[in-house]
Every structure is written in C-alpha cells, then in structure tokens.
Design a protein around this motif. Structure first.
Motif, PDB file in Angstrom:
ATOM      1  N   SER A  18       0.839  -1.194   0.000  1.00  0.00           N
ATOM      2  CA  SER A  18       0.000   0.000   0.000  1.00  0.00           C
ATOM      3  C   SER A  18       0.874   1.244   0.000  1.00  0.00           C
ATOM      4  O   SER A  18       1.794   1.375   0.802  1.00  0.00           O
ATOM      5  N   CYS A  40      -3.458   0.301  -3.584  1.00  0.00           N
ATOM      6  CA  CYS A  40      -3.288  -0.967  -2.888  1.00  0.00           C
ATOM      7  C   CYS A  40      -3.199  -2.109  -3.886  1.00  0.00           C
ATOM      8  O   CYS A  40      -3.991  -2.176  -4.838  1.00  0.00           O
ATOM      9  N   SER A  43      -5.579  -7.900  -2.499  1.00  0.00           N
ATOM     10  CA  SER A  43      -5.662  -8.442  -1.137  1.00  0.00           C
ATOM     11  C   SER A  43      -5.145  -7.496  -0.068  1.00  0.00           C
ATOM     12  O   SER A  43      -5.029  -7.877   1.101  1.00  0.00           O
ATOM     13  N   ILE A  44      -4.830  -6.259  -0.429  1.00  0.00           N
ATOM     14  CA  ILE A  44      -4.325  -5.276   0.531  1.00  0.00           C
ATOM     15  C   ILE A  44      -5.361  -4.167   0.695  1.00  0.00           C
ATOM     16  O   ILE A  44      -6.082  -3.838  -0.240  1.00  0.00           O
ATOM     17  N   GLY A  45      -5.421  -3.578   1.867  1.00  0.00           N
ATOM     18  CA  GLY A  45      -6.340  -2.469   2.128  1.00  0.00           C
ATOM     19  C   GLY A  45      -6.035  -1.830   3.454  1.00  0.00           C
ATOM     20  O   GLY A  45      -4.870  -1.701   3.829  1.00  0.00           O
ATOM     21  N   PRO A  47      -7.036  -2.251   7.496  1.00  0.00           N
ATOM     22  CA  PRO A  47      -7.737  -3.043   8.503  1.00  0.00           C
ATOM     23  C   PRO A  47      -8.784  -2.192   9.229  1.00  0.00           C
ATOM     24  O   PRO A  47      -8.748  -0.958   9.175  1.00  0.00           O
ATOM     25  N   ALA A  64     -13.089  -2.822  -4.625  1.00  0.00           N
ATOM     26  CA  ALA A  64     -12.844  -2.905  -3.180  1.00  0.00           C
ATOM     27  C   ALA A  64     -14.047  -3.476  -2.464  1.00  0.00           C
ATOM     28  O   ALA A  64     -15.190  -3.251  -2.871  1.00  0.00           O
ATOM     29  N   VAL A  92     -10.612  -3.547   1.527  1.00  0.00           N
ATOM     30  CA  VAL A  92      -9.584  -4.420   0.968  1.00  0.00           C
ATOM     31  C   VAL A  92      -9.778  -4.482  -0.542  1.00  0.00           C
ATOM     32  O   VAL A  92     -10.910  -4.434  -1.027  1.00  0.00           O
ATOM     33  N   ASN A  93      -8.674  -4.561  -1.265  1.00  0.00           N
ATOM     34  CA  ASN A  93      -8.714  -4.717  -2.713  1.00  0.00           C
ATOM     35  C   ASN A  93      -9.084  -6.171  -3.004  1.00  0.00           C
ATOM     36  O   ASN A  93      -8.311  -7.080  -2.718  1.00  0.00           O
ATOM     37  N   VAL A  94     -10.271  -6.393  -3.571  1.00  0.00           N
ATOM     38  CA  VAL A  94     -10.727  -7.750  -3.887  1.00  0.00           C
ATOM     39  C   VAL A  94     -10.571  -8.068  -5.367  1.00  0.00           C
ATOM     40  O   VAL A  94     -10.962  -9.141  -5.818  1.00  0.00           O
TER      41      VAL A  94
END
Length: 133
Positions: A18, A40, A43-45, A47, A64, A92-94
């Motif tokens: 990120s 991002c 799978s990163i974002g 929390p 997201a 989260v980046n999906v």
C-alpha cells in the motif's frame, strides 16, 4: 487557498502493498480538510479502524470490499463511501488489479485508531507499527 494544483507528491509506503500520498492538508492552506490518494495491491487495504472525524472514500480504479459498521459492499469506480466519525470501517482490494482510491477527511491531522491496537494512535505520515492482519 481556494485552488490546489496537484503537483507530483512523493508516494510513501504506509504498509506492505500500500502506497499513499497527500494531495492537500492543513500545510497547504486547507484548514481542517485533507485529501489523499492511496494505491493498494490485490488483497491489501486498510484493517478495521475509526477516526474522530468524518471521511469519504472514492473508488477511482479497481474493486474494493468496504465495510462501514455492520454493512459490507463490493464496489468499483464511481462509488463513494461515507464513514461518520467514530464508526468502525475498512476496505480491501478484492480485484486482480491495483486499487486506487481518494479520501477526503474533515480533520487537521489524520489520526487513526485501529481495532485491536487501541493503545496506539497512528498518524497518516507514519507507517503502522505492526503487521496488519
């Protein structure tokens, strides 16, 4: 200062996968307002956390999953999400590509309180001091 020319600002890593940069904040004359941009990897974002101020996130590119309180949605470009002060939220980046968001904050200083780490207050100009889950 009524206008902000978005000159290149250095990106910084705020957690693995990120990057974030400030477009304008109190140092640029926008007292009690800030605008940031964040990228991002998949799978990163961010929390689950909360702030003492209101926040708006706009999805610029990518997909997201955003949660605000008990509500969760998967959203893409052209969608904005409003997070009231004190409400737990995160994202989260999906997707398979980079997620690019813009955030507007009604605050002079961007301070974040992370769930599970309430004893540590994190400012936007510093990386979080633990490994996100």
């Amino acid at each position: 200062m009524p206008f902000v020319e978005q000159k290149p600002v250095a990106w910084r890593q705020n957690r693995p996968g990120s990057r974030i940069r400030t477009i304008t904040d109190a140092t640029g004359g926008a007292d009690h307002l800030a605008l940031i941009e964040q990228i991002c990897e998949p799978s990163i974002g961010a929390p689950t956390h909360w702030h003492d101020f209101d926040e708006v996130l706009e999805i610029v590119e990518g997909t997201a999953e955003i949660w605000i309180g008990e509500e969760r949605r998967t959203v893409g470009p052209g969608v904005s999400a409003f997070m009231p002060a004190g409400v737990h939220h995160g994202f989260v980046n999906v997707g398979q590509d980079l997620l690019r968001i813009r955030g507007a904050f009604a605050a002079r200083e961007l301070v974040t309180h992370f769930v599970g780490h309430e004893d540590q207050i994190v400012r936007a100009d510093l990386p979080i001091p633990w490994e996100p889950r």
